[in-house]
Design a protein around this motif. Structure first.
Motif, short mmCIF file in Angstrom:
data_model
loop_
_atom_site.label_atom_id
_atom_site.label_comp_id
_atom_site.label_asym_id
_atom_site.label_seq_id
_atom_site.Cartn_x
_atom_site.Cartn_y
_atom_site.Cartn_z
N LEU A 5 0.85 -1.19 0.00
CA LEU A 5 0.00 0.00 0.00
C LEU A 5 0.89 1.24 0.00
N SER A 30 -1.05 -3.85 2.04
CA SER A 30 -2.50 -3.76 2.20
C SER A 30 -2.94 -4.82 3.21
N HIS A 33 -2.16 -3.72 9.39
CA HIS A 33 -2.44 -2.61 10.31
C HIS A 33 -1.17 -2.26 11.08
N ILE A 81 -6.02 6.48 -0.09
CA ILE A 81 -5.65 6.62 1.32
C ILE A 81 -6.36 7.84 1.90
N GLY A 165 -6.88 2.36 2.52
CA GLY A 165 -6.31 2.55 3.86
C GLY A 165 -6.67 3.90 4.45
N THR A 195 -10.31 -2.29 5.89
CA THR A 195 -9.61 -1.02 5.66
C THR A 195 -8.30 -1.03 6.42
N THR A 196 -7.19 -0.86 5.72
CA THR A 196 -5.88 -0.89 6.36
C THR A 196 -5.69 0.35 7.22
#
Length: 259
Positions: A5, A30, A33, A81, A165, A195-196
């Motif tokens: 990502l 991706s 976290h 993002i 993200g 969702t990252t």
């Protein structure tokens, strides 16, 4: 198959002859976290501006890629993002919660009369508010909301384009105990939905259980990068913050040992 990502390679940012970010290299996949943790002045805000393309590497050295792409139009980048910053931005007009969510589609912070708002945009705005349990705020003006409600509308604004993200900058700043609890619960739900999350902070209490990778940033350099277990120990945290710090990963409690 996961992909990068964010990819930062050998990036420096220099201000007044002093490196604010010093040869930073970082990749976030991706779905990975991640928390970027460090004291005030360590370069966190500069790193965020590199990610959002508000700043560029010193002397053109180094490389920054988002989703494998180096050059971005900012409006397109926001669709990949989303960014949540502390609440110090000036709002346009007197926006409602729905206005705030919709403004994420037009690149503003609020909506003015001259902006053309379609029925589809309203549907997307309501859906974004619903994702953060803020659909009841659709017709409330932002100035009548609590800080926690305010923050939810800003998350809805970031989510309206369905980004891959979210980058959260000190996300619980200004929130009381209940609002912090509710906000972090919302972030956990979003993380679980795919969702990252990239949380940039100096608050250890913001490290939700879904964060399994922690990057320690000190004086513009990446001091450590690894699992919670390898980074959130007494020795590493004490070196990072320059004082004796004990963090309990089970409760999230933090103690600073004096003397």
């Amino acid at each position: 198959m996961s992909h990068d990502l964010i990819s930062i390679q050998n990036v420096s940012v220099v201000r007044d002859g002093r490196p604010i970010l010093d040869r930073a290299t970082l990749k976030i996949q991706s779905g990975q976290h991640t928390a970027i943790l460090g004291p005030n002045g360590c370069g966190k805000s500069t790193l965020i501006k590199i990610l959002t393309r508000e700043l560029y590497p010193h002397a053109g050295i180094g490389r920054v890629e988002i989703c494998g792409q180096e050059r971005w139009i900012q409006s397109d980048l926001r669709k990949k993002i989303g960014l949540i910053r502390p609440l110090n931005q000036e709002l346009l007009g007197d926006p409602t919660g729905l206005d705030m969510a919709i403004s994420g589609l037009i690149g503003t912070i609020g909506v003015l009369v001259q902006h053309e708002i379609t029925e589809k945009m309203e549907v997307l705005g309501r859906a974004a508010l619903q994702r953060v349990n803020a659909d009841h705020l659709a017709h409330r003006t932002m100035e009548t909301m609590s800080t926690g409600e305010h923050r939810r509308c800003f998350i809805a604004r970031a989510l309206i384009s369905n980004p891959i993200g979210l980058v959260l900058d000190e996300p619980t700043t200004g929130l009381d105990l209940k609002a912090t609890h509710d906000f972090l619960a919302t972030i956990r739900t979003l993380a679980a939905s795919g969702t990252t999350m990239v949380i940039v902070t100096h608050h250890l209490q913001e490290l939700i259980p879904e964060i399994q990778r922690v990057v320690l940033l000190k004086e513009g350099r990446i001091m450590a990068d690894g699992s919670r277990e390898s980074t959130l120990n007494r020795a590493s945290l004490s070196h990072l913050f320059g004082t004796d710090v004990i963090y309990d990963p089970n409760t999230g409690n933090v103690a600073v040992v004096s003397g």
